[in-house]
Scaffold this active site. Structure first.
Site, PDB file in Angstrom:
ATOM      1  CB  THR A 153      42.930   9.349  54.844  1.00 18.03           C
ATOM      2  OG1 THR A 153      42.115   8.980  53.746  1.00 18.03           O
ATOM      3  CG2 THR A 153      43.572  10.689  54.586  1.00 18.03           C
ATOM      4  CE  LYS A 179      43.403   9.695  50.653  1.00 18.32           C
ATOM      5  NZ  LYS A 179      42.066  10.141  51.186  1.00 18.32           N
ATOM      6  CB  THR A 190      39.901  10.288  42.332  1.00 19.31           C
ATOM      7  OG1 THR A 190      39.643   9.511  43.506  1.00 19.31           O
ATOM      8  CG2 THR A 190      41.401  10.564  42.273  1.00 19.31           C
ATOM      9  CD  GLU A 276      35.643   4.730  54.140  1.00 26.26           C
ATOM     10  OE1 GLU A 276      36.424   5.581  54.599  1.00 26.26           O
ATOM     11  OE2 GLU A 276      34.415   4.884  54.080  1.00 26.26           O
ATOM     12  CG  ASN A 400      32.316   5.482  56.621  1.00 27.36           C
ATOM     13  OD1 ASN A 400      33.058   6.452  56.521  1.00 27.36           O
ATOM     14  ND2 ASN A 400      32.278   4.496  55.736  1.00 27.36           N
TER      15      ASN A 400
END
Lengths: 405, 405
Positions: A153, A179, A190, A276, A400
């Protein structure tokens, strides 16, 4: 902005495990976003799932099906988590399973669904069902890398690893993909992880090993402290290698579980490396703790501190922030004068304050690296725990603030 | 980047309480960074302090002195926290107290020290002692606003408030100042807060009221979840108004404690409004919880979530992230179908998923505001808890990556 080399190792096919990838255009046109995995008849399948009370519809269906019948197919979609979708979410997850069951001629309980992506939007069932034929046609034992791309993603790179161990002239293969890069603080699993082996392992033992190893790998990573609604990690043993590992041969069991731990740790750490906005890969190691819980309390207090994480982003050896975390971790009767804190092998805190031997240059040299070890020696007992995390960067905020995940 | 109006209200002097400000150049030349406060003889003094085990040297000295003798002087310096400084830190804090004691002719135990700023650097005792004369000369009952400036570190604005209540023809004044914008998750106190009143209140009662009210104000705010090593909040009652509040007059005690709560809540919320990088002021209210602890667990899980905080920064009504927080807050037997979540008065979650009545436009309208209320109705009991927090912005990262705090 991921940390460490981006290249994938050679991914050995696992006999009895095939993967097919298709593009349903769930979030972006043309993106590979549906992955179908087929397990040979007789495969043992184990799973660990999120402990978030708001667990997503596919997680609930997955647990029900796993308990009801031997699993034969795993269906993954990205772009939509089918979470926070109430009863309609359950109906939609079942509809996808039913479509796979009809096309592949297995009972509906033999299909396990997985979804990842935005929370709270209705699952576009039609788009997924429409490409199941293409995914089935694509099924191949050589598709691990494509599948690693297909489950991404906000990930910036695919995550996959592979090991082969040999025992008495026979080869056992373990290959896996994962992922995830945000909403990462797995609790029993996870975001998504899939590991397959051609060893034959009894179901109960497979589940036990998966739970144990997940606790030391996927359950020790954190990017932002947010436990997802969709975390799932599956371990499949097809038995196609002809090697049965039932625990009676201790040496073989140890060889296998050690390989399994390396594979799962690699996949878990790959998620952190691609966290991220990550510019640092950080291990927090708490040594000589009295209990596992107090070691983890200290480790996570450091790993979740926005002040420590922004100092890491700035490559600033701001050891006062680490010391403040140790102090607020809630450890009873902590002897401040007895503990030490290190950055890699540079002692930063001892005797309740800055180490006499510490120099700003030595601290700076550690922080300038892409990989940093923060080591806290509590001198209270024998327990050691490690967690892995990232820094907190401008890109984390941008990702985000811009992405509806 | 602070939220809400920047102007200070009229600050009423408190009889018997004088403040003097000086500039010692601890961190920046010319900056007002030393504040001396003098309390009339006979004043009652109560304090609450950080629970961080690595509490700073001044906090340790402060507690010792408070227990040993009636306090007459509060000495505050910014630019250096005198934390993580080991035994030398204690010697340095005592040296500052001793210098005030000699100059003002009181016992050393009558002086309470407070420090805030960078952790781990030796306190520049000489610089502070050199300006004590100037601070003493400056002592005045009219100096509250200057003192509010004098205790700031990364704060972008001074924080101060004042109330007067009248009772049977007599006026009681409460005036206070606070500072703090990062490393904010007070545990029994905030970074630094000072409130004085001219009421006469017995010491034991004053301490009890301070602890109770701090629990509902300073202990309910969080910017980044990091509890500081130096949090301290002091409440002084000089008695100069001639009104004695000893609890025997219930109406008067209620009048006073309600005013005290408004003053302390105002000071606490001012810290959140000036939180590092803040663009939003957020109240998280958890209603009809079974216990206070479960209400706080849900509230802080939301208030600390980087994903919720970045969505707030983006003014994105990303309710899935709030739902995921409620789910991972660790509440036993949470009935997902029974709870509701609101943004202001817009219902976003009910029956385990998105509210039927919800529209993106309604959610967006709430998130576009500078002040947002996130309300979770658990429908499990009678308890309500509120916490106040900020968003997570690029400026938060910049401030903490650039500033050695």
């Amino acid at each position: 902005m991921a940390v460490g080399p981006a290249t994938l190792p050679q991914l050995h096919p696992v006999n009895g495990f095939r993967l097919g990838i298709a593009s349903a255009g769930i979030k972006k046109p043309g993106r590979r976003d549906v992955v179908l995995m087929e397990m040979a008849e007789g495969s043992a399948v184990a799973g660990v799932f999120t402990l978030n009370a708001f667990c997503a519809a596919p997680v609930r269906v997955c647990k029900q099906h796993l308990a009801a019948a031997p699993a034969r197919y795993l269906l993954v979609n990205t772009g939509n988590a089918n979470a926070g979708t109430g009863e309609q979410g359950m109906v939609d997850a079942m509809a996808c399973c039913q479509a796979v069951a009809e096309r592949c001629e297995v009972p509906v309980e033999a299909v396990l669904p997985f979804s990842t992506g935005v929370i709270g939007e209705p699952l576009p069932v039609g788009k997924i069902v429409d490409v199941l034929g293409a995914a089935k046609t694509d099924l191949s034992e050589d598709n691990w890398e494509s599948a690693a791309w297909g489950i991404m993603t906000t990930d910036t790179r695919p995550k996959a690893t592979s090991e082969q161990i040999s025992y008495q002239g026979k080869i056992i293969t373990l290959t896996g993909i994962s992922k995830g890069s945000g909403m990462i603080m797995p609790n029993m699993a996870t975001m998504l992880g899939y590991v397959a082996t051609d060893a034959e392992v009894p179901q109960a033992l497979l589940q036990q090993w998966l739970s144990n190893v997940a606790d030391r790998s996927f359950n020790r990573i954190t990017v932002d402290g947010d436990t997802s609604t969709n975390d799932s990690c599956m371990l499949v043993a097809t038995g196609a290698s002809g090697v049965c590992i039932d625990g009676s041969d201790y040496e073989l069991a140890a060889l296998f579980t050690e390989a399994l731990e390396r594979v799962m740790l690699n996949l878990a750490q790959a998620i952190v490396r691609d966290g991220e906005g990550a510019t640092k890969f950080v291990e927090v190691c708490v040594e000589s703790a009295g209990t596992s819980q107090e070691a983890l309390d200290v480790a996570y207090t450091i790993a979740h501190s926005p002040l420590v994480k922004t100092a890491l982003f700035a490559s600033d050896p701001n050891w006062g922030r680490i010391l403040a975390c140790v102090g607020r971790a809630g450890i009873d009767n902590l002897d401040l004068d007895a503990l030490q804190i290190y950055l890699n092998d540079v002692c930063i805190v001892e005797n309740g304050g800055r180490a006499a031997s510490y120099t700003e240059e030595a601290g700076q040299a550690v922080m300038d690296g892409e990989e940093v070890l923060i080591r806290v020696v509590l001198n209270r007992g024998q327990v050691i725990e490690r967690v892995w995390t990232t820094d907190l960067s401008h890109d984390y905020v941008s990702i985000n603030a811009d992405y509806r995940s």
